[in-house]
Design an enzyme around this catalytic site. Structure first.
Site, PDB file in Angstrom:
ATOM      1  N   ARG A   1     -11.995   7.449   7.937  1.00  0.00           N
ATOM      2  CA  ARG A   1     -11.620   6.033   8.018  1.00  0.00           C
ATOM      3  C   ARG A   1     -12.724   5.136   7.462  1.00  0.00           C
ATOM      4  O   ARG A   1     -12.434   4.135   6.797  1.00  0.00           O
ATOM      5  CB  ARG A   1     -11.346   5.671   9.476  1.00  0.00           C
ATOM      6  CG  ARG A   1     -11.001   4.205   9.697  1.00  0.00           C
ATOM      7  CD  ARG A   1      -9.712   3.813   9.000  1.00  0.00           C
ATOM      8  NE  ARG A   1      -9.200   2.551   9.524  1.00  0.00           N
ATOM      9  CZ  ARG A   1      -8.005   2.065   9.257  1.00  0.00           C
ATOM     10  NH1 ARG A   1      -7.188   2.751   8.475  1.00  0.00           N
ATOM     11  NH2 ARG A   1      -7.602   0.927   9.753  1.00  0.00           N
TER      12      ARG A   1
ATOM     13  N   HIS B   1      -8.187  -5.292  -0.394  1.00  0.00           N
ATOM     14  CA  HIS B   1      -6.851  -4.726  -0.206  1.00  0.00           C
ATOM     15  C   HIS B   1      -6.171  -5.267   1.044  1.00  0.00           C
ATOM     16  O   HIS B   1      -4.967  -5.560   1.031  1.00  0.00           O
ATOM     17  CB  HIS B   1      -6.973  -3.203  -0.128  1.00  0.00           C
ATOM     18  CG  HIS B   1      -5.673  -2.481   0.020  1.00  0.00           C
ATOM     19  ND1 HIS B   1      -4.706  -2.472  -0.963  1.00  0.00           N
ATOM     20  CD2 HIS B   1      -5.181  -1.742   1.049  1.00  0.00           C
ATOM     21  CE1 HIS B   1      -3.670  -1.745  -0.555  1.00  0.00           C
ATOM     22  NE2 HIS B   1      -3.933  -1.301   0.669  1.00  0.00           N
ATOM     23  N   ASP B   2      -6.922  -5.427   2.127  1.00  0.00           N
ATOM     24  CA  ASP B   2      -6.345  -5.914   3.382  1.00  0.00           C
ATOM     25  C   ASP B   2      -5.871  -7.360   3.301  1.00  0.00           C
ATOM     26  O   ASP B   2      -5.312  -7.876   4.277  1.00  0.00           O
ATOM     27  CB  ASP B   2      -7.353  -5.780   4.517  1.00  0.00           C
ATOM     28  CG  ASP B   2      -7.396  -4.370   5.098  1.00  0.00           C
ATOM     29  OD1 ASP B   2      -6.573  -3.535   4.691  1.00  0.00           O
ATOM     30  OD2 ASP B   2      -8.270  -4.118   5.956  1.00  0.00           O
TER      31      ASP B   2
ATOM     32  N   ASP C   1      -8.729  -6.438  -4.784  1.00  0.00           N
ATOM     33  CA  ASP C   1      -8.377  -5.089  -4.322  1.00  0.00           C
ATOM     34  C   ASP C   1      -9.147  -4.047  -5.115  1.00  0.00           C
ATOM     35  O   ASP C   1      -9.101  -4.020  -6.343  1.00  0.00           O
ATOM     36  CB  ASP C   1      -6.873  -4.873  -4.501  1.00  0.00           C
ATOM     37  CG  ASP C   1      -6.321  -3.730  -3.668  1.00  0.00           C
ATOM     38  OD1 ASP C   1      -7.084  -2.803  -3.332  1.00  0.00           O
ATOM     39  OD2 ASP C   1      -5.111  -3.767  -3.369  1.00  0.00           O
TER      40      ASP C   1
ATOM     41  N   SER D   1       0.843  -1.183   0.000  1.00  0.00           N
ATOM     42  CA  SER D   1       0.000   0.000   0.000  1.00  0.00           C
ATOM     43  C   SER D   1       0.887   1.246   0.000  1.00  0.00           C
ATOM     44  O   SER D   1       1.770   1.369  -0.850  1.00  0.00           O
ATOM     45  CB  SER D   1      -0.947  -0.048   1.198  1.00  0.00           C
ATOM     46  OG  SER D   1      -1.979   0.883   1.076  1.00  0.00           O
TER      47      SER D   1
END
Length: 397
Positions: A247, A370-371, A340, A175
């Protein structure tokens, strides 16, 4: 697609019931934990501005070999920090964020490799950032200058000098950390023997800039942000709503649509009724992650680092991205995440195609989005181990 009934309610801890601090940046007097600090002098910035003094916080594991050949640099993502591996404890409220990849016997084996993990310049966990003291003694706050990924790597180069590391056996990041890893490989190719760029990009896309913009707008629109000068605010009177909302926007790009539909779908949260103003379970999930970050991070740091990602362009003043990628001489591993929706697999494919002699693109197959780079250690670990070990063969063969 099947839905699993998910009730995200749980007993709140005493800490969660307390009003959050205006900023959860690490400050002098807080527990140091495993942090070390390097004072690196003044730094002229790529844009306008000068930081009159720069300090980087970092952690290390293992022992540097006499010839310096076993050093590995691990670069964290947006809200990460120095604590890559190890238990929670004083100074480190959460366990290491990549303990599945780094540690004794892990893919990056700290019994063998000397691992360095700095807190990025502009960060809030001990490195010089907006919460740090300005020369006048007050926090920088709104006066903190804009940084670029290139500025952050310039500071890390000085850290390497201070540690006596002439070259890295591996520079690895995912990232935002992957952006810095790429910048390292172009800025100082003679100091990067191997590179691992995971779920990242060589140049921020318009879609990514749009997402980052909405996050910044949400954060700065909070009246309690006060233009960035909120450090003397009372507990509970900081920009927590804006940071939490930023967030939540970001978290939607960190996980996949498949995962959110499978875990939550349209299931109400516990006993709440959406038709009567209650939440769906997925709303509660996002609320939780927004609150969690607001209690461990700093709003100004979130803004500074997000802007550094927005301006990331490996090809700036280098003849374009393709020309810059051709300057990389390190053995290169590029990893994409198939689900992602923040850093698209096509961006990873561009890096793998552009770096001379790069290994074929590897793809993590995961429903987690993505995580996935934090979760799919059974896939990622062997690739990283093999990539690192290949350098040992090269040196001894």
């Amino acid at each position: 697609m099947p839905q699993h009934r998910t009730d995200t309610r749980r007993p709140r801890t005493a800490q969660e019931d307390r009003p959050p601090r205006a900023s959860s940046a690490w400050r002098e007097g807080d527990p140091v934990g495993r942090r070390q600090f390097a004072d690196l002098g003044p730094l002229a910035l790529e844009g306008d501005g000068l930081l009159p003094s720069v300090r980087l916080a970092y952690e290390t594991w293992g022992t540097l070999a006499p010839d310096g050949s076993n050093a590995v640099l691990v670069l964290h993502a947006l809200t990460g920090d120095t604590h890559v591996t190890g238990d929670a404890g004083p100074g480190h409220p959460t366990p290491g964020w990549w303990s599945t990849l780094v540690g004794p016997g892990a893919a990056i084996d700290t019994d063998r490799w000397f691992v360095v993990a700095p807190n990025v310049l502009g960060g809030c966990q001990g490195s010089t950032g907006p919460a740090s003291p300005h020369p006048d003694g007050r926090p920088w706050g709104s006066r903190f200058p804009q940084l670029t990924v290139r500025d952050q790597v310039a500071a890390e180069l000085r850290l390497a000098d201070a540690l006596g590391v002439r070259s890295w056996a591996l520079v690895i990041g995912a990232s935002m950390g992957g952006q810095r890893a790429l910048e390292w490989a172009v800025t100082a190719p003679e100091r990067v023997r191997a590179l691992a760029a995971i779920a990242t990009s060589a140049q921020t896309s318009g879609d990514q800039i749009a997402s980052f913009h909405t996050q910044l707008t949400a954060l700065t629109a909070d009246p309690r942000f006060r233009g960035g000068d909120y450090y003397d605010a009372a507990d509970g009177d900081g920009p927590h709503a804006g940071l939490g909302l930023a967030r939540q926007i970001a978290h939607q790009t960190y996980r996949s649509a498949e995962e959110l539909d499978t875990r939550f779908g349209r299931i109400p949260q516990g006993g709440e009724q959406p038709l009567s103003g209650g939440r769906f379970a997925v709303q509660s999930y996002l609320d939780h992650h927004g609150d969690k970050l607001a209690r461990r991070f700093d709003a100004n740091t979130y803004a500074v680092l997000t802007r550094s990602m927005m301006t990331h362009d490996l090809g700036r003043d280098r003849g374009g991205v393709d020309t810059a990628l051709r300057q990389i001489t390190a053995r290169t591993l590029v990893v994409a995440v198939d689900s992602d929706r923040l850093f698209l697999p096509a961006q990873s494919a561009r890096i793998a195609a552009g770096v001379p002699g790069a290994a074929p693109l590897r793809t993590l197959h995961t429903p987690y989005g993505h995580d996935g780079f934090l979760i799919e250690h059974a896939q990622l670990g062997p690739w990283v181990r093999d990539h690192l070990e290949a350098g040992v063969v090269d040196l001894t063969g």
